[in-house]
Design a protein around this motif. Structure first.
Motif, PDB file in Angstrom:
ATOM      1  N   GLU A  51      11.324   4.895   4.281  1.00 48.54           N
ATOM      2  CA  GLU A  51      12.026   5.147   5.437  1.00 48.54           C
ATOM      3  C   GLU A  51      12.739   4.236   6.128  1.00 48.54           C
ATOM      4  O   GLU A  51      13.997   4.586   6.620  1.00 48.54           O
ATOM      5  CB  GLU A  51      10.771   5.534   6.546  1.00 48.54           C
TER       6      GLU A  51
ATOM      7  N   GLU B  36       6.667  11.189  -2.067  1.00 50.29           N
ATOM      8  CA  GLU B  36       5.495  10.668  -2.785  1.00 50.29           C
ATOM      9  C   GLU B  36       5.557  10.456  -4.176  1.00 50.29           C
ATOM     10  O   GLU B  36       5.154   9.524  -4.656  1.00 50.29           O
ATOM     11  CB  GLU B  36       4.790  12.210  -2.552  1.00 50.29           C
TER      12      GLU B  36
ATOM     13  N   ALA C 176       5.742   3.939   1.664  1.00 48.82           N
ATOM     14  CA  ALA C 176       6.511   4.933   2.474  1.00 48.82           C
ATOM     15  C   ALA C 176       7.203   4.497   3.737  1.00 48.82           C
ATOM     16  O   ALA C 176       8.216   5.032   3.880  1.00 48.82           O
ATOM     17  CB  ALA C 176       5.535   6.002   2.994  1.00 48.82           C
ATOM     18  N   ALA C 177       6.621   3.427   4.447  1.00 49.05           N
ATOM     19  CA  ALA C 177       7.363   2.978   5.535  1.00 49.05           C
ATOM     20  C   ALA C 177       8.536   2.188   5.043  1.00 49.05           C
ATOM     21  O   ALA C 177       9.997   2.366   5.632  1.00 49.05           O
ATOM     22  CB  ALA C 177       6.528   1.999   6.209  1.00 49.05           C
TER      23      ALA C 177
ATOM     24  N   SER D 141       0.762  -1.325  -0.066  1.00 52.33           N
ATOM     25  CA  SER D 141       0.020  -0.057   0.019  1.00 52.33           C
ATOM     26  C   SER D 141       0.618   1.264   0.052  1.00 52.33           C
ATOM     27  O   SER D 141       2.126   1.221   0.137  1.00 52.33           O
ATOM     28  CB  SER D 141      -0.854  -0.120   1.325  1.00 52.33           C
ATOM     29  N   HIS D 142       0.413   2.393  -0.007  1.00 48.76           N
ATOM     30  CA  HIS D 142       0.984   3.719  -0.198  1.00 48.76           C
ATOM     31  C   HIS D 142       1.724   3.910   1.188  1.00 48.76           C
ATOM     32  O   HIS D 142       3.010   4.351   1.224  1.00 48.76           O
ATOM     33  CB  HIS D 142       0.025   4.921  -0.570  1.00 48.76           C
ATOM     34  N   ARG D 143       0.982   3.611   2.304  1.00 45.78           N
ATOM     35  CA  ARG D 143       1.578   3.680   3.530  1.00 45.78           C
ATOM     36  C   ARG D 143       2.730   2.747   3.761  1.00 45.78           C
ATOM     37  O   ARG D 143       3.960   3.162   4.441  1.00 45.78           O
ATOM     38  CB  ARG D 143       0.657   3.448   4.749  1.00 45.78           C
ATOM     39  N   GLN D 144       2.558   1.450   3.302  1.00 40.80           N
ATOM     40  CA  GLN D 144       3.654   0.442   3.359  1.00 40.80           C
ATOM     41  C   GLN D 144       4.949   0.930   2.459  1.00 40.80           C
ATOM     42  O   GLN D 144       6.040   0.840   3.206  1.00 40.80           O
ATOM     43  CB  GLN D 144       3.033  -0.984   3.076  1.00 40.80           C
TER      44      GLN D 144
END
Length: 772
Positions: A504, A518, A500-501, A495-498
């Motif tokens: 990081e 992004e 980004a994680a 997912s988008h959140r995963q």
């Protein structure tokens, strides 16, 4: 030879229409791969295996090239227009040919050179390369053109090792052995321009790589392969290398660091060989890892399990298996890991041969008797029938047994059956000692005999303390679904959140500049490998500066480039397409990641049937997803990077031509876009190099955004207009356009400043203005 007759002889005449439609003739037939057969619609694994066996037999009948032979035949993907491509170039040169020519009769020398060229051509053909030119004692070879593969640098090195080995076995009466020097280099080139006429006509490759490969070949010693940094990075840990240091090469301003390829590495799997910088963090796979751990617990208690692990390339199948291994590190178990390979899809039981060789601890310098001793010790751990199994597995490993064992005297079929039984007996014996984690990776490349081994093994696993994990890509059709204790596990994108994680974690917790994260997550579409490679490329580039706890931009944020590590695999997906579909993909990429069928039709200027057929192929290849039905369909590239790769193959002149046609089509047929989204037209005119038209649309876009109080967008549009205005010749026209853009920009900045002043101050200023 008629291809239709050939298919009928093998009972597969239903594919004749597809072969003829795709222009498969007797020159192309010997070069077909499993991927090509899938693209031709050969959906059944059994049919593909039949055809691959028949093609292998056909290759053996193809006459070897002589001095007068043309380069190897290319398939229907051959291009008639120049393109930008990442290509791995190989130069091979016969050592001492000048001295040979002085000592040998010209006819004898001709035979020697013909034998040398035959060895080179066979190795290159085996690994999917293209012999571009024979130059006496030199051979020029391309990997990545006219057809790309996901591992062209690896293929080039494997071909080089095969050439070195085969030439070393050639001997000249009274002259001794022969040797070659090989230079290999990878980089961006322009390919496909035709030079010369008639029989002398050939396609050129223009760029640094051919020159570098030639210089490195001159640097190599007899029997050596030398590569530069760019190729070395692509190869990871697949091979062992010797660092040759920096060298001043003619024609290159800066010293070039070179490596000599020694041999294939001892890495167990392709994943481990490529993961030279360590295992990337595991993100977004907690559920899948927990499921595997649960199945392991059941298997360890004697309830054997089979997991069918599927997913597209780069989705993280091998990474998940590695994470499971890490979780089991401190638990008593035996690990058996078999790796299938695209280079050995027709080599019987190759994964098991490599695994047994590694498990027994064979060393290349071990004599046969020592290897037999090691094999017996290995078998003694799992069976009390060592004297029965050792002769079978010795033959299987091509080990001469001398007088240690009696001759087998078995038919080939019976010997194969007993060998499979011996391999299964080894697993059963090991599982009786400790729970076994059995991994078969990339079985979409499995050879038919190994597939037969798995067919026999799967029904027995429920009775053993074994967790068997078979990984494969979606095109493989497993036949074990529905068997007892068989679990299918398909990996989805992050997912988008995963995503980004994961970035990081890859940056060590350092923050990235606004907008960059992004862009990276959006561009890579939740494919972990894509995200990992893009993150590495960005961090290693000169785009960012390291400021301790964060990264800062060193300048304006440029569009993300495709990492060299992904170029081959992305272009390979496009090269499987026939020419019309490939061109439609390029046009769609010029329009954008998402494009309407109506705009595509207006720009492509092809007949409806041809356009629809090309689009259907893109959809069937899972490169494009379509919503709705033509002419009202909307299409989107499944992977943004695939669209970028299609666009990157276009020459600058072709890109400008396409962007001009897109802009004109928008103006003529899409009035709503022109009125409500003038920035889209501006982007295409900018890319087309038509500054005057682009300036007008950027200004319209700025005014439109200002009317909607979209101050940030308005300022960005107007700044792009001003940047283009600066490129115009000095004079009244430039001044007029600059004044108009600055006037609108002034209103935008004034509006922004007003919104940033506190409400109380705005009231005071308004009262003061009214009073005055």
């Amino acid at each position: 030879m008629d291809v239709g007759d050939w298919l009928r002889r093998h009972g597969l005449e239903q594919y004749e229409a597809a072969f003829r439609e795709n222009k498969i003739d007797d020159t192309v037939l010997p070069t077909l791969t499993a991927e090509d057969l899938k693209d031709l619609g050969v959906g059944f694994v059994g049919h593909r295996r039949k055809l691959l066996d028949a093609i292998a037999a056909l290759r053996a009948q193809v006459a070897a090239p002589t001095l007068s032979d043309a380069p190897l035949a290319i398939d229907n993907a051959a291009k008639d227009t120049a393109e930008r491509r990442q290509v791995t170039v190989m130069f091979s040169d016969l050592v001492g040919s000048t001295a040979l020519s002085a000592r040998m009769d010209p006819e004898d020398l001709r035979e020697v050179i013909a034998a040398y060229q035959k060895c080179v051509a066979e190795a290159v053909r085996r690994f999917g390369g293209f012999v571009a030119k024979y130059m006496g004692d030199g051979v020029l070879v391309y990997f990545g053109y006219p057809k790309a593969h996901e591992d062209d640098a690896e293929r080039a090195v494997r071909a080089g090792l095969a050439i070195v080995d085969s030439i070393a076995r050639l001997a000249i009466p009274a002259q001794g052995g022969l040797a070659v020097r090989v230079g290999i280099a990878t980089g961006l080139v322009v390919v496909g321009d035709l030079i010369g006429e008639g029989a002398a006509q050939e396609e050129t490759v223009v760029g640094e790589s051919p020159n570098l490969a030639a210089r490195l070949q001159a640097l190599a010693g007899p029997g050596e392969i030398v590569i530069p940094l760019a190729t070395r990075r692509l190869l990871g840990g697949l091979f062992e290398f010797a660092d040759l240091g920096l060298h001043e090469l003619k024609g290159f301003d800066a010293p070039i660091r070179a490596w000599r390829v020694l041999r294939e590495s001892a890495a167990e799997t392709r994943f481990e060989a490529r993961a030279t910088s360590g295992l990337a963090p595991t993100v977004g796979r907690e559920h899948e890892l927990a499921l595997l751990a649960e199945l392991w617990s059941k298997a360890a208690s004697g309830e054997g399990q089979v997991v069918l692990l599927s997913g597209e390339p780069g989705i993280g199948k091998s990474h998940l298996i590695q994470a499971l291994r890490e979780r089991l590190r401190d638990r008593p178990h035996i690990r058996i890991r078999c790796q299938c390979s695209p280079f050995h899809a027709n080599s019987a039981l190759r994964p098991s041969i490599v695994q047994l060789t590694r498990a027994a601890g064979f060393h290349p310098d071990d004599p046969p008797s020592v290897k037999l001793d090691k094999l017996e010790r290995l078998l003694a751990r799992s069976t009390d029938k060592v004297r029965d199994d050792a002769p079978l597995l010795s033959a299987f490993l091509s080990l001469p047994v001398g007088s240690r064992y009696a001759p087998l005297n078995l038919s080939p079929q019976r010997q194969k059956e007993l060998t499979l039984e011996a391999l299964i007996r080894q697993l059963v014996g090991l599982a009786a000692r400790q729970p076994v984690l059995l991994v078969f990776e990339d079985i979409h490349w499995i050879d038919p005999t190994s597939l037969e081994l798995l067919d026999r093994l799967v029904p027995q696993i429920p009775r053993l303390a074994v967790l068997a994990v078979f990984s494969f890509r979606p095109e493989f059709e497993p036949r074990w679904i529905g068997h007892p204790r068989v679990t299918s596990l398909a990996l989805n994108r992050l997912s988008h959140r995963q995503g980004a994680a994961l970035v990081e974690r890859l940056t060590g917790g350092k923050a990235l500049p606004d907008g960059l994260l992004e862009q990276m997550v959006a561009k890579t579409d939740g494919v972990p490998l894509f995200l990992e490679e893009v993150t590495k490329a960005v961090i290693e580039s000169d785009v960012l500066t390291d400021e301790g706890d964060r990264y800062a931009l060193a300048g304006p944020l440029p569009p993300l480039a495709i990492p060299a590590t992904l170029q081959d695999s992305l272009v390979a997906r496009l090269d499987r397409l026939v020419a019309p579909a490939r061109e439609v993909a390029q046009i769609g990429a010029a329009i954008g990641r998402e494009f309407s069928y109506e705009l595509l039709a207006a720009v492509a200027q092809r007949g409806e049937r041809e356009l629809q057929g090309a689009l259907d192929q893109l959809i069937g290849a899972e490169l494009v997803i379509a919503r709705g039905r033509p002419p009202h369909a909307t299409c989107i590239f499944k992977h943004a990077l695939v669209g970028d790769a299609a666009y990157a193959t276009l020459l600058r002149s072709r890109r400008q031509q396409l962007h001009t046609r897109i802009a004109h089509a928008l103006e003529q047929h899409f009035g709503e876009v022109v009125e409500h989204e003038p920035e889209i037209v501006a982007q295409h005119y900018t890319a087309a190099g038509l500054s005057l038209q682009a300036i007008g649309y950027w200004q319209r876009a700025g005014e439109s955004a200002n009317d909607r109080s979209a101050n940030d967008e308005a300022q960005s549009h107007l700044q792009k207009a001003l940047n283009l205005i600066e490129t115009l010749p000095a004079g009244p026209e430039r001044q007029r356009r600059e004044l108009a853009a600055l006037t609108v920009l002034g209103r935008v900045l004034a509006a922004r400043m007003a919104t940033q002043i506190p409400r109380s101050s705005r009231y005071i200023l308004a009262r003061a203005a009214f009073a005055s």
